[in-house]
Design an enzyme around this catalytic site. Sequence first.
Site, PDB file in Angstrom:
ATOM      1  N   ALA A  97      -1.949  -0.697  -9.399  1.00  0.00           N
ATOM      2  CA  ALA A  97      -1.741  -1.238 -10.639  1.00  0.00           C
ATOM      3  C   ALA A  97      -2.814  -1.446 -11.415  1.00  0.00           C
ATOM      4  CB  ALA A  97      -0.888  -2.826 -10.409  1.00  0.00           C
ATOM      5  N   ALA A 101       4.687  -4.959  -8.360  1.00  0.00           N
ATOM      6  CA  ALA A 101       4.123  -6.253  -7.549  1.00  0.00           C
ATOM      7  C   ALA A 101       5.210  -6.062  -6.229  1.00  0.00           C
ATOM      8  CB  ALA A 101       4.378  -7.613  -8.468  1.00  0.00           C
ATOM      9  N   LYS A 108      11.016  -2.189   1.302  1.00  0.00           N
ATOM     10  CA  LYS A 108      11.049  -1.283   0.037  1.00  0.00           C
ATOM     11  C   LYS A 108      12.405  -0.582  -0.167  1.00  0.00           C
ATOM     12  CE  LYS A 108       7.706  -0.331  -2.054  1.00  0.00           C
ATOM     13  NZ  LYS A 108       7.269  -1.324  -2.801  1.00  0.00           N
ATOM     14  N   VAL A 167       0.162  16.791   3.273  1.00  0.00           N
ATOM     15  CA  VAL A 167       0.511  16.241   4.480  1.00  0.00           C
ATOM     16  C   VAL A 167      -0.545  16.734   5.404  1.00  0.00           C
ATOM     17  CG1 VAL A 167       2.245  15.798   6.355  1.00  0.00           C
ATOM     18  CG2 VAL A 167       2.783  16.085   3.870  1.00  0.00           C
TER      19      VAL A 167
END
Length: 326
Positions: free
Chosen positions: A18, A85, A167, A256
């Site tokens: 952020a 957040a 999540k 990756v």
Amino acid sequence: MIGEGKVVCVTGASGYIASWLVKLLLDRHYTVHATVRSLDDPRKTEHLLALDGAKERLTLFEADLLVEGSFDAAVNGCVCVFHTASPVLVGVDDPQVQLLDPAVKGTLNVLKSAAKVRSLKRVVLTSSVATVMFGVKLPESGGEVDETWFSDIVVCEQTKLWYQVSKIQAENAAVKFSKENDLDLVIINPGYVIGPLLQPTLNFTSEGIIGLIENGKEVLEDGIYMLVDVRDTAIAHILAFEKPEASGRHCIVGDVIRSSEIIMILDKLYPGFGYSLRCKDGKRVEPVPYCVSKVKAEGLGVEFTPFEVSIKDTVESLKKKKFMNL
């Protein structure tokens, strides 16, 4: 400039991703409403207030993820809300209190505030590859993971992968609420985020890199890292707002690679520290069994930073902030 006259909100603005998001929005001349947990904590405010353009176009708001209506003032008048957040923790004593409630209730509280704003065009949600590829059988030889993959929440719960569960629940709740309330939601699913720090505190992924560098401690059990630069992650959020055609989920993973390859790069960058001694089988690195699709990310316009650059910039930033000594 693109952002001239446009007001946007960034939640959790003092965080790793952020903080870069706020910086890049200000660089593009947006006016930014940024929320932090405490206006009295200089660790959450000083680095933001020091950004170029902050004096003219940044306003800080205090907001609590668990308090409904807490984000009303910050999102008022905005054309976009970037909801970043959410706690990033792995070892937790009480996953419901420490992870699940802040992630899910916090997301819904932000969306409830957003739904009240007539000027709002879009919500961009910071999710994670945690919602994409955990608890499922991954490709074993050259396969590709993309946005159509979904983590298995039951397996994640059974194996106590509480961050992944938080999540998954938050992303699912956001999708459901947005459909029911006619909100335009775009989701960003970054991998393991590295790169320079703007904030004065040490974030989880940077702490993991320190552990890997200093004593070989693996963050991920299989030693496979889905790396993405924090700057690429931040710009992906902005492009997800600026591109009207953007929709759905977007995996944001540059490379990756195995941890042994990271160590080899460190050995090349910092040859005096003997990292090559920790590489198994000399210089040979086993190929990674899968890749993550870049199609949607590149469709947004994301140009991925080479991981060698990201790793060097990470280390130099950690040295500058005195989080590690090399």
